[in-house]
Every structure is written in structure tokens, then in C-alpha cells.
Write an enzyme that holds these catalytic residues in place. Structure first.
Site: not given
Ligand code: NAD
Length: 360
Positions: A130, A214
Site C-alpha cells: 500500500k 490507515y
Molecule cells: P524504503 O525506502 O526503505 O525502501 C524502498 C526500496 O525501494 C529500497 O530498496 C529502494 O532501493 C527501492 N527503490 C527506491 N526507489 C526505487 C525506484 N525508483 N525503483 C525501484 N526501486 C526503488 O521504503 P519502505 O519503507 O520499505 O517502503 C516501501 C513500500 O512499502 C512502500 O510502498 C511503502 O508504502 C510500503 N510500506 C508498507 C508498510 C506497511 O505497514 N504495510 C510499512 C512501510 C512501508
């Protein structure tokens, strides 16, 4: 207080989201469903990958990343063979890897559609984090691609699989609280500077897309209704470089068909953070705080804690999808669920811009 809780009622209370006892028995007898995690950032590394150790019918079998060093480090840590580690450039080869059934996309939201569509075209089921995608049209492209490929699409709404939230849904929908007269949800935190979450091109929007979703999703799953009208205001603090491109605080109001009004808030500049919902019924008041945390969720009814057996929400979410992959049936949080939130978020943005309510 007349509310009683059993593990069975908690797990059966909502949309059959949990894996049933019969499917647990089936799962133990079969080869686990193979998952590839795409995007090895914080959520993938600290929440999703460790959860596979708690799954009964799902196995982490492959990694896909833009970074060779992460593939190497995490591949070694999780015992993923080198043949099952893919860069984005090389990921088309997953088509010929029959160990991979599902690709779990965990990258910034604006990249979800291309990765999800690509995975579906390569013959894999898809789970996307999400918020599903920046626009309703993007969501539709993801839904269409999976449908055309004959593959399932799940959105990673972990709270739909989490025991406290399932219990709260049951309390709201069963009449245990009486008739619901008021419902409110608040989610916010204090975000850092210079992150992709404050760049619209990557995040699709600001706090509403990331954390406000959320509040929005909870108002929908607690009430069991879809809004007919949306009204919102946005407040951005001046001279704060985090809010040049995206919004900070959102106050929104959803009018449901029954006449119930849901109040939601969302914020990126809240020093003390908020993670809660409150449902006032004619008989009882339910408060969840924290409501949608990674752990430590807590429910009270009229101030008395409701005992809920804790589950691993990520393992439950992943195993649910694996069960549907193996045995068919609807996913509890399909693409349409993600798209509904995005449609409402777009209406929230429109209402905040015009100052008028938006009919849904
Ligand atoms: P993050 O920045 O820690 O990780 C993002 C990842 O994507 C990194 O590995 C990065 O290298 C990669 N990335 C960055 N830009 C990119 C691009 N242009 N193309 C391809 N890869 C790319 O972020 P995160 O907190 O891990 O969030 C990632 C996803 O997970 C988001 O969609 C976020 O909303 C979701 N998320 C969900 C929850 C939940 O509780 N469901 C919690 C945190 C994050």
C-alpha cells in the site's frame, strides 16, 4: 461488559481473511508457495522477510533488487541460491523459474504499477504494498494486467489479517457495541527530511497516501460501509521543506449511506505521533491505541482491555495469499480494495482544493 473474545471468533470475524484450520492441515501436507520479494528496503528487510519464518504454507525463494550488494547480503542471510537472485534488469528470467509463484512488490508507490504489471506478464501472482498506486487509473492497469494473465493480486493491507483489528471489526459489525454513532481514526508521525515519501513523483502524495490510508481504511473496515460523500481540508506548515511537494495534515470526513459520519486525520509533522481509532456505539465505546502498529496493538471497551491472542500479521497476510494461490477463492484484500482507497484519497485532495464536498 458483555463482550467475550475467543481466538476462533477473532479469526473468523472478518471476510475469512485468516487461514482456516482446514487449510492449515492442507498446507502442512503440500509444497509451500514460493515468494520473491522485490525491493529490499526497510519494510521488506525488517518486517516481510523475517515473517516467512512464521508462515505455514509460504516460503521466501527469490530476491529482486536494484542493488547487487543487497542481493548478496540478504541472499546469503536467507539462504537464497545465487540462481534465485535477480536485478531489476534481469528479472524477466523469473518467467522460467517455477519455484516462484508470487512476486511481492515493496518499492515506492509510483513504481508499484510497472513492477506489478511486469510480474503478472511473467506469469506470477502479485502482492503489492500500500498505497496501491498514485492514481485510480494506475490501479486499474494493475488489476487488468493480473486479470489478463489469470493471476491473483493482493494489496498488503496487513491490518486485515491482524487479530486486534479483526476483533474490532467483529465488535463493530456484530452489534456488540450497539448502533455505531461515531467513528474516528487518527494516524500520523513526524517524518524526516529528504525522503522519497515527501516527493510526489515517487510517493504519489503526502501523509494521506502513506499513513492517512490507515485512518481511511479503518473507517471503511470498521463501519463496513463505503462513503457517498467526502469532505477534507489540508494544512501545511509554512517554511517547511518537507511540504513543498506533498501535504502534511489532512482532516477528512466520510459520509456513509447509513448516515454515519467517519472522521479521519493524517499527518507528517506530528511530533508525538498518533495511531488510534475510536468507535462510539449506543452500548459501548471501543478504543484501539495503538490500533495499527507493527506490534503492541491494544483494544479497550469502556476502558477495559479486551484480551486478544496476538498473531503475526505479516505471516497471516502472506499465508492467506498462498492459500488462495493453491486452492483458489477470493483474496481478502484484492486490487479493488486498494483502488477504493485511492479513489477516496483523490476525492479528499479534490475537496481540499475546492473547499466543497465531493460525491462518490
Ligand atoms: P524504503 O525506502 O526503505 O525502501 C524502498 C526500496 O525501494 C529500497 O530498496 C529502494 O532501493 C527501492 N527503490 C527506491 N526507489 C526505487 C525506484 N525508483 N525503483 C525501484 N526501486 C526503488 O521504503 P519502505 O519503507 O520499505 O517502503 C516501501 C513500500 O512499502 C512502500 O510502498 C511503502 O508504502 C510500503 N510500506 C508498507 C508498510 C506497511 O505497514 N504495510 C510499512 C512501510 C512501508
Amino acid at each position: 461488559m458483555s463482550i467475550e473474545i475467543t481466538r476462533r471468533s477473532a479469526l473468523l470475524g472478518f471476510a475469512a481473511a485468516a487461514v482456516s484450520p482446514a487449510s492449515l492441515v492442507r498446507a502442512a501436507q503440500q509444497k509451500p508457495v514460493g515468494w520473491a520479494v522485490l525491493g529490499l528496503g526497510s519494510y521488506a528487510t525488517y518486517q516481510i522477510m523475517p515473517a516467512f519464518a512464521h508462515c505455514v504454507n509460504s516460503k521466501l525463494v527469490a530476491l529482486i533488487s536494484g542493488h547487487e550488494d543487497k542481493l548478496s547480503r540478504l541472499g546469503d542471510q536467507y539462504g537464497i541460491p545465487k540462481t534465485h537472485r535477480y536485478t531489476y534488469d534481469a528479472m524477466d528470467a523469473i518467467k522460467n523459474n517455477s519455484d516462484i509463484d508470487v512476486v511481492y512488490v515493496i518499492t515506492p508507490p509510483s513504481t508499484h504499477p510497472e513492477f506489478a504489471i511486469r510480474a503478472a506478464k511473467l506469469g506470477k501472482h502479485v502482492c503489492s504494498e500500500k498505497p496501491m498506486a498514485p492514481t485510480v487509473a494506475d490501479c486499474q492497469r494493475m488489476i487488468d494486467a493480473c486479470r489478463k494473465a489469470g493471476k491473483l493480486l493482493q494489496i498488503g493491507y496487513r491490518c486485515h489479517y491482524e487479530a486486534h483489528n479483526l476483533r474490532a471489526i467483529q465488535a463493530c459489525r456484530s452489534g456488540e457495541l450497539g448502533k455505531i454513532t461515531s467513528i474516528k481514526s487518527d494516524h500520523g508521525f513526524n517524518i524526516g527530511h529528504g525522503l522519497w515519501r515527501t516527493q510526489k513523483a515517487l510517493a504519489g502524495g503526502g501523509s494521506m497516501m502513506d499513513i492517512g490510508i490507515y485512518s481511511l481504511n479503518a473507517l471503511r473496515y470498521l463501519s463496513g460501509e463505503e462513503p457517498v460523500s467526502v469532505k477534507a481540508t489540508i494544512t501545511n506548515p509554512p517554511n517547511d521543506d518537507r511540504f513543498v511537494d506533498v501535504e502534511d495534515t489532512v482532516d477528512f470526513e466520510l459520509t456513509f449511506p447509513s448516515g454515519l459520519i467517519g472522521h479521519g486525520t493524517s499527518g507528517y509533522s506530528w511530533r508525538n505521533g498518533k495511531n488510534r481509532y475510536e468507535v462510539i456505539g449506543t452500548k459501548h465505546t471501543l478504543i484501539a491505541e495503538p490500533a495499527t502498529a507493527y506490534d503492541g496493538d491494544r483494544l479497550t471497551v469502556d476502558g477495559v482491555e479486551l484480551p486478544v491472542e496476538v498473531n503475526n500479521q505479516w505471516a497471516a497476510q502472506i499465508d492467506h495469499m498462498s492459500d488462495r494461490v493453491r486452492h483458489g477463492g477470493k483474496v481478502a484484500t484484492p486490487g479493488q480494495e486498494g483502488q477504493r482507497d485511492i479513489r477516496i484519497i483523490q476525492a479528499i485532495y479534490e475537496s481540499a482544493k475546492t473547499g466543497l464536498a465531493v460525491k462518490m
